[in-house]
Structure formats: structure tokens, C-alpha cells
Design a protein around this motif. Structure first.
Motif, PDB file in Angstrom:
ATOM      1  N   GLY A 124      -4.226   6.047   7.945  1.00  0.00           N
ATOM      2  CA  GLY A 124      -5.591   5.709   7.551  1.00  0.00           C
ATOM      3  C   GLY A 124      -6.537   5.727   8.735  1.00  0.00           C
ATOM      4  N   ILE A 162      -4.904 -12.814   2.162  1.00  0.00           N
ATOM      5  CA  ILE A 162      -5.288 -11.536   2.772  1.00  0.00           C
ATOM      6  C   ILE A 162      -6.377 -11.782   3.815  1.00  0.00           C
ATOM      7  CG2 ILE A 162      -6.213  -9.240   2.316  1.00  0.00           C
ATOM      8  CD1 ILE A 162      -5.013  -9.436  -0.485  1.00  0.00           C
ATOM      9  N   ALA A 163      -7.317 -12.653   3.479  1.00  0.00           N
ATOM     10  CA  ALA A 163      -8.410 -12.929   4.410  1.00  0.00           C
ATOM     11  C   ALA A 163      -7.880 -13.545   5.699  1.00  0.00           C
ATOM     12  CB  ALA A 163      -9.425 -13.860   3.755  1.00  0.00           C
ATOM     13  N   LEU A 209      -8.913  -2.293  10.309  1.00  0.00           N
ATOM     14  CA  LEU A 209      -9.818  -1.570  11.192  1.00  0.00           C
ATOM     15  C   LEU A 209     -11.040  -2.462  11.401  1.00  0.00           C
ATOM     16  CD1 LEU A 209      -9.699   1.879   9.357  1.00  0.00           C
ATOM     17  CD2 LEU A 209      -8.527   1.319  11.465  1.00  0.00           C
ATOM     18  N   THR A 222       0.857  -1.172   0.000  1.00  0.00           N
ATOM     19  CA  THR A 222       0.000   0.000   0.000  1.00  0.00           C
ATOM     20  C   THR A 222       0.895   1.224   0.000  1.00  0.00           C
ATOM     21  OG1 THR A 222      -1.438  -1.242   1.426  1.00  0.00           O
ATOM     22  CG2 THR A 222      -1.937   1.070   1.169  1.00  0.00           C
ATOM     23  N   ARG A 237     -14.841  -1.004  11.051  1.00  0.00           N
ATOM     24  CA  ARG A 237     -15.199  -0.491   9.721  1.00  0.00           C
ATOM     25  C   ARG A 237     -14.985  -1.532   8.646  1.00  0.00           C
ATOM     26  NH1 ARG A 237     -14.681   5.541   9.431  1.00  0.00           N
ATOM     27  NH2 ARG A 237     -14.219   5.315   7.236  1.00  0.00           N
ATOM     28  N   ASP A 238     -14.339  -2.642   9.015  1.00  0.00           N
ATOM     29  CA  ASP A 238     -13.996  -3.691   8.056  1.00  0.00           C
ATOM     30  C   ASP A 238     -13.182  -3.112   6.888  1.00  0.00           C
ATOM     31  OD1 ASP A 238     -13.838  -6.180   6.908  1.00  0.00           O
ATOM     32  OD2 ASP A 238     -15.709  -5.933   5.782  1.00  0.00           O
ATOM     33  N   GLU A 239     -12.128  -2.390   7.238  1.00  0.00           N
ATOM     34  CA  GLU A 239     -11.300  -1.773   6.198  1.00  0.00           C
ATOM     35  C   GLU A 239      -9.833  -2.068   6.462  1.00  0.00           C
ATOM     36  OE1 GLU A 239     -13.976   2.081   4.898  1.00  0.00           O
ATOM     37  OE2 GLU A 239     -12.364   2.350   6.332  1.00  0.00           O
ATOM     38  N   ILE A 240      -9.053  -2.059   5.396  1.00  0.00           N
ATOM     39  CA  ILE A 240      -7.626  -2.321   5.493  1.00  0.00           C
ATOM     40  C   ILE A 240      -6.889  -1.015   5.228  1.00  0.00           C
ATOM     41  CG2 ILE A 240      -5.701  -3.531   4.381  1.00  0.00           C
ATOM     42  CD1 ILE A 240      -7.762  -5.775   3.778  1.00  0.00           C
ATOM     43  N   THR A 241      -5.982  -0.619   6.132  1.00  0.00           N
ATOM     44  CA  THR A 241      -5.244   0.619   5.870  1.00  0.00           C
ATOM     45  C   THR A 241      -3.872   0.356   5.276  1.00  0.00           C
ATOM     46  OG1 THR A 241      -4.307   0.699   8.087  1.00  0.00           O
ATOM     47  CG2 THR A 241      -6.376   1.831   7.757  1.00  0.00           C
ATOM     48  N   ASN A 242      -3.320  -0.804   5.498  1.00  0.00           N
ATOM     49  CA  ASN A 242      -2.014  -1.098   4.915  1.00  0.00           C
ATOM     50  C   ASN A 242      -1.963  -2.570   4.553  1.00  0.00           C
ATOM     51  OD1 ASN A 242       0.659  -0.636   4.110  1.00  0.00           O
ATOM     52  ND2 ASN A 242       1.424  -1.382   6.057  1.00  0.00           N
ATOM     53  N   LEU A 243      -1.494  -2.823   3.376  1.00  0.00           N
ATOM     54  CA  LEU A 243      -1.396  -4.201   2.909  1.00  0.00           C
ATOM     55  C   LEU A 243       0.020  -4.405   2.395  1.00  0.00           C
ATOM     56  CD1 LEU A 243      -2.590  -6.918   1.863  1.00  0.00           C
ATOM     57  CD2 LEU A 243      -3.245  -5.715  -0.181  1.00  0.00           C
ATOM     58  N   ARG A 254      -6.278 -13.961  -2.350  1.00  0.00           N
ATOM     59  CA  ARG A 254      -7.498 -13.569  -1.658  1.00  0.00           C
ATOM     60  C   ARG A 254      -7.549 -14.232  -0.282  1.00  0.00           C
ATOM     61  NH1 ARG A 254     -11.806 -14.485  -6.078  1.00  0.00           N
ATOM     62  NH2 ARG A 254     -11.220 -12.620  -7.222  1.00  0.00           N
ATOM     63  N   ARG A 267      -4.618  12.118   1.598  1.00  0.00           N
ATOM     64  CA  ARG A 267      -4.957  12.241   3.017  1.00  0.00           C
ATOM     65  C   ARG A 267      -4.427  13.537   3.603  1.00  0.00           C
ATOM     66  NH1 ARG A 267      -3.761   6.324   4.298  1.00  0.00           N
ATOM     67  NH2 ARG A 267      -5.757   5.334   3.860  1.00  0.00           N
ATOM     68  N   VAL A 326     -10.476   6.673  13.793  1.00  0.00           N
ATOM     69  CA  VAL A 326     -11.760   6.110  13.393  1.00  0.00           C
ATOM     70  C   VAL A 326     -11.966   4.756  14.073  1.00  0.00           C
ATOM     71  CG1 VAL A 326     -11.993   7.319  11.214  1.00  0.00           C
ATOM     72  CG2 VAL A 326     -10.719   5.200  11.284  1.00  0.00           C
ATOM     73  N   GLY A 339     -10.012   6.749   6.882  1.00  0.00           N
ATOM     74  CA  GLY A 339     -10.130   5.309   7.073  1.00  0.00           C
ATOM     75  C   GLY A 339      -9.394   4.533   5.998  1.00  0.00           C
ATOM     76  N   GLY A 340      -9.625   3.241   5.984  1.00  0.00           N
ATOM     77  CA  GLY A 340      -8.883   2.378   5.079  1.00  0.00           C
ATOM     78  C   GLY A 340      -9.664   2.034   3.841  1.00  0.00           C
ATOM     79  N   THR A 341      -9.379   0.873   3.294  1.00  0.00           N
ATOM     80  CA  THR A 341      -9.976   0.444   2.052  1.00  0.00           C
ATOM     81  C   THR A 341     -10.688  -0.873   2.274  1.00  0.00           C
ATOM     82  OG1 THR A 341      -7.980   1.318   1.086  1.00  0.00           O
ATOM     83  CG2 THR A 341      -9.430   0.129  -0.377  1.00  0.00           C
TER      84      THR A 341
END
Lengths: 267, 354, 282
Positions: C128, C257-258, C231, B275, C234-240, C254, B281, C189, B320-322
Motif C-alpha cells: 500500500g 483501531i484508533a 501512513l 486486510t 496521509r492518515d491511511e491504514i494499509t494493513n489491519l 473503533r 494494486r 507515498v 496508498g492505504g484506506t
């Protein structure tokens, strides 16, 4: 690798087959980059450098202790020597004192040549890339900078043209009859005393003179005379490159030919 | 990345974001969402290196990569002496990632700046992700090649230079040649002096072409529901998510008579994903007309509340994130058969190697 | 360009001393593939910082893994220095540093490239989660120190698994930094948490399996690994961050990541528990 300089006296030919007063092949291009304000590419023998000029532009926030000047443009010079430029790969950090010294030398030479007072509160950034080095590095960098500054259209008093001059025998040899040499390559630089000299335009006024090797005072004058003579040849060459590019731009219609243009387009 | 200053007003950002969220998106330079910037490339420009390449994007950014190889003695692990002498096969498995050194130079930035380190780690990681690469540097059990990759960005960094640097590195590696080995076994290596006889690090034809090819790293952003490749600076400034995805082509041996294998498209393998912190941002938020005390007669009663709610058409930096689905969409778009990665690799294959 | 002014040291490499190797236990994973190591997290450990946290990951019996100990301090939000340009948001700066004694091979005081790389990852992960526009013109420093690295460093270098280790370290950094940010009372958040999953070859040449919270020295080889900052609410990913060689089979990455997201849910429980405890204790 020590250089066997003794053969010079036999045939009066140097290791690469040149006479004492011959320059290496010069090749240059200006406006090599569309995105930059000014750019150039220059080869002196196997020494290859690129120059990019950005500016005059608004003063960036002060970085690395750059003093902002209120009544003149600041000149920032950045030299990057690529790791692959020499025979053995050598990585030189940005804090390398030798590189810093080259940067300061170039910046000082330009400070007295450019009309920086026309651009108060602004900065001119010159970034130089060394792609391949085979002696006369500082001279090549100065010549490339001149070309790129002309491309950027920054007003200056005259061309700064530079080249190196050396002497045919080492300091230790104490040889009083040593002849001066023009435009040394890396092999010769390793072995022989030499200096880098840059002059302003066609005049004999010296803008830069750097000699960091030990040499007898009596030889110095001869070296300097040969060096200044070489600078004139270099200046001729730089001028020709600029004129050719100018003529080409007029032909392509990039700029309009005007009466005010005080140069003769060779067509 | 964060150090790059964004000089767009909230109104410009809102406009860019809206036009890029349309279906299909309207990009400022008129490209299709999957289209790359046109580029010119050449290889073998520096005779003093083992391989070199220069790539020039149409927006004026330019990069040069030089590859140099040196022979180095392999430091034996002390335990290896006690055990039985390994076969050459097994020894070549014990390759190490630090045989490759990669340095990125960006003008005006220190080379130990975090963003520069991040870039070079990203390029290095993609190269080393499959263990094939280090195996190519193996000479014998006592010696190996040490490869130095110097990546130079020549122009000032106008946009995030990742795709440019990655494509240039790819070409330089394809053009890299190593001298032909004359000695055998574990003796001190001797090489053929003839440069004409040297071998490509990535062989071009014959059976040896099987295996992995050098990777490419693509920069992909998501704006709204759109996935956009090779973003320009303006597009990156409004991106909600930015991913750097590295892929490489894997060539497999084709069995004789197996005609079906010869179908279009190549087999891509995913090597790494990172990422990238999108600069969006850090953009300043716009002020909605209703809460602007300067322009409206009545001042907003609850300032805090006005700041939190989003108004249509007023720019607000993403928070927030993605979602997983968006990330997955990006990865699928990269790996798609006959997609952008294929197109780019096709284009790069057209570059003549000298 | 030769240096004619100074006498430089010899070129070429020097070899660090190599100490006699310990007897290494065979790589073996005693946990279930979907089990993560126990974590201990405590906030408010450094009184002088505006927020701080300490994270410990349990050592594994009969393994070279010595667990991991990290601390994080958060300084700020405080006003930016006068010379800094105006910023409409909070300026976040992250530093990740191994203590010199954290690994078997001593780390210097200057940050090396892997540490800088980790800081960039951490910055992306935290940015994020922060609601940065609530603190214009201010800055916050997040400093993570790794007091004890996951395992004997020498082993890692020799086996070439050091790079895989970085993912575990990053996962820990994200979790501990999120707790420290919450302790400092900086608006986020959600509390972000790190999780790692890896694809390792199965035993006796079986199909590769996915494991959560992999310890590189517990496995012969790691095919691919993935670290996420997640997160949960929020079910969100800020860094992958994913690396390794994966075939074009789309389901593999997939799944990976899961699984990493699943692992991060485990860490987020630790964060939530520790923050609740701190809140109850007043």
C-alpha cells in the motif's frame, strides 16, 4: 489389522461377503461441476474420488519443471488425498513420493491414450481428489479420470478402465492352489498380494500394470486374467454412465441429437 | 493472492470501476451490493468423518470440508504438578489453540505457499479467537480431543475462495459429532460405540445451545463509496480495499418471562479482521489519450508529469492505504443487525444436518 | 493407502524436552496504558544490501520481556529474471524469518506457517505504501530477520499467549521494513509504521482497559488485540489485523483501531528521527 484369510476356503466368501470374481458396488456421475471443463465422481465400494479436468488451455507459465511441449499438449496430473480419507487421519504432503508415483502413472497412461498432438502449446490439467479410500485407489483414480476426460470432450483412442486383482493367500503361505480375487478392498490389500491393471476399451491391451507386492510368478497369470476380465466389466459400467448422461442431455436439449452421433440412445 | 494473474485490460478495469462506484453499484452479475452468490449445501456426505459438508456456489466453485477427531494425551506443564490439584473447571481453562489443526488444499498450489497459509491461518484464527472453542475439546485433565479440519477446494480457484471455504467449514463444524463419553473424571476415556448416541460439537437444541456458534468469514470490498459483499473475481480486481471479517453468533440464555429478548436479529460478536491485499494494486495502468504518442499528433512534453496525474475514465491502480472511515464503514455493514451476516447465518441454519 | 516400500518411523507425537522453569515474575505492566516501549532504529547497517535497518525495542525491567531485535535488508530494485512474465509494477516479495536462536524453542531454517503468515501481512502493509508503477519489470526483496524474539518462547507456549506475540512482531517488522525501504531509496507515498493495541481485563475485576504496545506476558490475559500499518501523513491504514472476541459494541473495535493507530504514530516518530539523522550524516 491382519486379515484372517483362512475362512475363505470354507465358504468361498470374502470378508465383505463377495465371491472371488465380484466387483464392489460401482457408482459414478459425470459433469458434477459447472465450472470445470470436465468433471466426474466415482465410487468403487467405499473408495470415493472426484476428478476435475481443466483444458486443453493455454500453457501456464512453466511450473515445477513442467517441460512445455511444442507439438503436443502437456498433461499435468494432481492428486490430493484428503486428510480425512482414511480411518486414521494422515496428512500427506504434496511431496509424498507415493502420490507422485500415482500421478506419473496416470499421466503416462493418458499420454499414450489421448490425442494430445491435436493441441500443441497447450496443457490439460487433471486434478483428482480422494475423499475416502478403501483399496483399489489407483484403479478408481484412473476410472474417474477417463470419465472426466470424456466429459471434457478430449479426443482419445478408447476408455481406460482399471481394477485390481489379488490372490487368496499371502506370498509366505506359498500356497499353489491359491485362487485369484477381483477388486480388493483396503483390508485385503493390506494382507494379500495384488496388482492394478488397466485396459484399453474392450481389447485386451493393457495400459497400466502396477504390482508392488511380492507374489509367486505362477500366480501372476491367473491374477492378470481375472484383472483384465474385471476391467471389461468396469468398462461396461463406465460406458453405461456416459450413455445415460448423453441421453439425459439430449432429453434436456443441452445437445442436439444428430445423425452423426453414432450411438444408440436407450429410450 | 498476488500470484493470481489478472487478465483484464485497463479499459475493462476502468469500466468495472466506474459501474461499481455508481450509487447503487451495478455489479457484473446483477446482484445487489449485499447479496451473496446462491449456493447449494449438504452435510454428512462422508461417513468416515466426524462431520463433513460440501458447498457449491452458483459460479461453479465447490469445496468439501471433513472433520476428524482423535484423542490425545494432554501434555502437562511441569509446574502444574507442584501446585495443588486444580479443579476441573480451572483445568478446562488451560486449553490450547494447537488442539485444532486446519489444513487448506487448493489444487495447483503448494500447501506451504504463503497465500494458502494465510487462508488457513485466517480460518483458524476466527475459530480460536473466542476461547470457547478449545473448551469444547476438553475431555478431562489428562486427555483432550484433537480436531483435524481438512478444507478442500475442489474446483480451480476462480475467485478468492475465502467465503466459500469459511461457509463450508461452518457447516462441517455444525455437523460434527463426537462419541458420547462414558467414563468419568480423570480416568482413561471410554466412549459409547453407538453413533446414534453421539453428541454434536455445537449442540442444536436445549439449554446447551447457549454460547458461541461457529464463525463465518465474510469478504467485503470497498469500491468508491460502496461496500460490496462477496465480490466476484472482476470486482476484486478493481477493489480499493478488501477486508476479511469474521463474526460469530453468540447465544445468550433467555430469562424466563423476558419477552423482549426474543426480538429479531441475533447477537454477533466480531472475532477477527484481516486486510487482504487487493489484486487491483497489480493491475496495469491505462494510458490517457492525450499522452499517447501513438494516437495524438503532439507528443507530451513532460512524460513524468503525465504519468502522475489522473485522468477521468483512465484506469490507474489505487495507491496508498484506506481511510479509517472506510474501514469502519465496512465493519459496521458486517455487524449491522439484520444485515448480511444475519442473512447468511439464516441461510446456513436452513441446511439440514445429518 | 499403506506404504509397502519403506519402513516409516513411528506415528504419533514426540515430546520436546522441557527444561526447568525459571521463576517468573508476576505479570505486571509498569508503563502507562498509553505508553509505548522505547525504540532504537538505525538505517544503513548492512553495506551489501541496497537498503537496511535495525530496530531494537527496549527490554522491560522486572519482566519476562527481553525486548526485541529485528533487522531488515532490502535488495533491489533489480530486473526480473528472464523467465518471469512481464509486470507493469515492481514485484515485491517479503520474507520474515525468526533466527533459529531468537526464541527459547529453536526455530528451524525452513519458514513455518506463522512466519509465512507474517510475510503475507507484511507484504500487504508495504504494498500500500509503495509507488510500484515507477519500477516496471523489476523486483525487490524485503527480508526481515528477527534476531531476538520478544520473550522466552517456552513461557509463551505454556501460557498460550504465543499467538498474541505475533502482533508485536508484525508491528516491529512493518516499522523496520519501512525504514529499510526508505534507506534503499524506493519511492513510497509515506513511511508506513506499525502499531499494536490490546484490550486487557482491568485490575481487580474492573472494566477492561485499552493499552498500547502490549507485552503479552505483562498481562494475565488478552481479550483482543489489533495491529495496524499506518501512513501518518496521509492518515491511511494499509494493513489491519484484529483478533479476539469483541462484543457487538461497535465502539470497542473503533477504539481499538484508533489506539493502534496512536501507537503507530509513536513508531513513526522513531522512523522519522532515524531517517533525518541518516540524511544529515550524509
Amino acid at each position: 489389522m491382519p486379515l484372517d484369510t483362512s475362512t475363505y476356503s470354507l465358504a468361498l466368501l470374502r470378508v465383505d461377503g463377495r465371491r472371488w470374481n465380484e466387483l464392489r458396488r460401482l457408482h459414478a456421475q459425470i459433469r458434477t461441476q459447472d465450472a470445470a471443463d470436465g468433471s466426474s465422481y466415482l465410487e468403487m465400494g467405499h473408495t470415493k474420488v472426484m476428478c476435475i479436468v481443466t483444458g486443453p488451455s493455454e500453457q501456464q507459465q512453466q511450473r515445477r519443471g513442467q517441460t512445455s511441449q511444442r507439438d503436443a499438449a502437456a498433461i499435468n496430473v494432481n492428486v490430493v488425498i484428503a486428510g480425512f480419507s482414511s480411518v486414521d487421519r494422515k496428512k500427506s504432503g504434496r511431496n509424498d513420493k507415493r502420490i507422485q508415483e500415482i500421478e506419473v502413472t496416470i499421466a503416462n497412461a493418458l499420454a499414450s491414450n489421448l490425442h494430445t498432438h491435436l493441441f500443441p502449446h497447450s496443457s490439460i490439467t487433471i486434478s483428482l481428489h480422494v475423499l475416502s479410500q478403501d483399496g483399489s485407489l489407483l484403479a478408481a483414480l484412473l476410472n474417474a479420470t477417463t470419465l472426466a476426460l470424456i466429459d471434457a470432450g478430449i479426443p482419445m483412442t478408447d476408455y481406460i478402465a482399471a481394477c485390481t486383482a489379488g490372490s487368496t493367500s499371502t506370498y509366505a503361505a506359498g500356497d499353489d492352489s491359491a485362487d485369484p480375487l477381483l477388486d480388493l478392498n483396503n483390508q485385503e490389500e493390506q494382507e494379500l498380494p495384488f496388482l492394478t491393471v488397466a485396459t484399453l476399451g474392450d481389447s485386451d491391451r493393457i495400459a497400466v500394470l502396477v504390482c508392488e507386492s511380492r507374489v509367486q510368478v505362477t500366480r501372476l497369470e491367473g491374477m492378470l486374467v481375472v484383472g483384465v476380465d474385471g476391467c471389461k466389466q468396469v468398462k461396461q459400467f463406465l460406458d453405461q454412465v456416459v450413455r445415460e448422461k448423453g441421453a439425459e442431455m439430449v432429453r434436456e436439449g443441452a445437445v442436439e441429437k444428430s445423425d452423426a452421433m453414432g450411438m444408440v440412445l436407450d429410450e | 493472492m498476488a500470484s493470481q494473474q489478472i487478465l483484464f485490460s485497463p479499459a475493462e478495469l476502468a469500466y468495472l470501476h466506474r459501474s461499481l462506484s455508481l450509487k447503487p453499484p451495478i455489479r457484473p452479475d446483477g446482484r445487489a451490493p449485499t447479496q451473496f452468490r446462491p449456493l447449494t449445501a449438504e452435510t454428512g456426505i462422508l461417513p468416515g468423518t466426524n462431520g463433513s459438508a460440501r458447498v457449491h456456489f452458483s459460479d461453479g466453485t465447490e469445496a468439501i470440508v471433513g472433520v476428524k477427531a482423535e484423542i490425545e494425551k494432554t501434555i502437562e506443564a511441569p509446574r502444574a504438578e507442584e501446585s495443588k490439584p486444580e479443579s476441573n473447571e480451572a483445568a478446562s481453562e488451560r486449553t490450547r489453540g494447537d488442539w485444532l489443526e486446519l489444513a487448506v488444499e487448493i489444487p495447483g498450489q503448494r500447501d506451504d505457499e504463503a497465500s494458502t497459509v494465510f487462508l488457513s491461518e485466517m480460518l483458524r484464527e476466527a475459530l480460536l479467537a473466542d476461547k470457547e472453542f478449545a473448551k469444547k475439546l476438553f475431555i478431562n485433565r489428562r486427555f483432550h480431543w484433537r480436531l483435524y479440519l481438512d478444507v478442500l477446494l475442489i474446483s480451480p480457484p476462480l475467485s478468492y475462495p475465502l467465503p466459500l471455504l469459511s461457509l463450508t467449514t461452518h457447516l462441517a463444524l455444525l455437523a460434527t459429532r463426537l462419541p458420547r463419553l462414558k467414563s468419568e473424571g480423570d480416568e482413561d476415556p471410554m466412549f459409547d460405540d453407538d453413533w446414534e448416541a453421539s453428541t454434536f460439537l455445537y449442540p442444536q437444541e436445549g439449554t446447551a445451545t447457549n454460547g458461541s456458534r461457529p464463525p463465518i468469514t465474510l469478504l467485503v470490498v470497498a469500491i468508491g463509496d460502496n461496500v460490496i459483499f462477496d465480490p466476484a473475481k472482476e470486482e476484486l480486481a478493481v477493489a480499493e480495499t478488501a477486508l476479511a471479517v469474521s463474526v460469530a453468533e453468540v447465544r445468550r440464555a433467555q430469562k424466563a418471562g423476558d419477552m423482549e429478548v426474543d426480538s429479531k436479529g441475533r447477537e454477533l460478536s466480531l472475532l477477527s479482521i484481516r486486510t487482504i491485499d487487493p489484486p487491483s494494486r497489480l493491475t496495469p495502468p491505462g494510458v490517457p489519450h492525450t499522452s499517447n504518442t501513438g494516437s495524438s499528433a503532439f507528443a507530451p512534453t513532460k512524460l513524468q508529469k503525465a504519468g502522475d496525474q489522473e485522468t477521468e475514465g483512465v484506469w490507474k491502480a489505487p495507491l496508498g492505504g484506506t481511510k479509517f472511515g472506510v474501514l469502519d464503514g465496512i465493519i459496521q455493514a458486517v455487524l449491522e443487525k439484520g444485515g448480511v451476516a444475519d442473512e447468511v447465518l439464516d441461510g446456513l441454519e436452513g441446511v439440514e444436518l445429518s | 493407502m499403506a506404504d509397502r516400500r519403506r519402513v516409516n518411523g513411528p506415528g504419533g507425537i514426540t515430546v520436546p524436552p522441557i527444561y526447568e522453569a525459571e521463576d517468573l515474575p508476576l505479570p505486571d505492566r509498569s508503563r502507562q496504558p498509553n505508553g509505548i516501549r522505547a525504540q532504537y532504529l538505525k538505517t544503513g547497517v548492512t553495506p551489501s544490501a541496497s537498503g537496511s535497518a535495525y530496530l531494537e525495542i527496549e527490554p522491560q525491567n522486572g519482566s519476562v520481556s527481553k525486548g526485541m531485535k529485528l533487522t531488515c535488508t532490502v535488495h533491489g530494485p533489480r530486473s526480473l529474471p528472464r523467465s518471469a512474465p512481464f509486470s507493469p509494477h515492481m514485484v515485491l516479495s517479503t520474507h520474515v524469518k525468526f533466527a533459529p536462536f531468537a526464541t527459547r524453542q529453536r526455530r528451524g531454517y525452513l519458514r513455518d506457517s506463522s512466519e509465512r503468515d507474517l510475510s503475507t501481512h507484511l507484504e500487504t502493509a508495504l504494498r500500500g505504501a509503495l509507488i510500484a508503477d515507477r519500477w516496471p519489470k523489476s523486483g525487490v526483496d524485503v527480508i526481515v530477520t528477527i534476531i531476538e524474539g520478544d520473550q522466552a518462547r517456552q513461557v509463551a507456549v505454556e501460557q498460550g499467549i504465543e499467538e498474541w506475540d505475533m502482533m508485536n512482531v508484525l508491528g516491529g517488522c512493518i516499522t523496520v521494513a519501512a525504514a529499510a525501504l526508505a534507506d534503499a531509496g524506493i519511492d513510497c507515498v509515506d513511511t508506513v509504521s506499525g502499531g499494536v493495541a490490546a484490550l486487557v481485563p482491568g485490575k481487580d475485576g474492573e472494566e477492561p482497559v485499552m493499552v498500547l504496545d502490549p507485552v503479552p506476558s505483562e498481562h494475565e490475559e488478552i481479550l483482543a488485540a489489533c495491529c495496524v500499518a499506518y501512513l501518518p501523513s496521509r492518515d491511511e491504514i494499509t494493513n489491519l489485523w484484529l483478533k479476539g472476541s469483541l462484543s457487538s459494541d461497535a465502539n470497542l473495535q473503533r477504539m481499538l483501531i484508533a489506539r493502534a493507530v496512536h501507537a503507530s504514530k509513536g513508531s513513526s516518530q522513531a522512523v522519522a528521527a532515524s531517517l533525518t539523522e541518516a540524511a544529515l550524516a550524509g
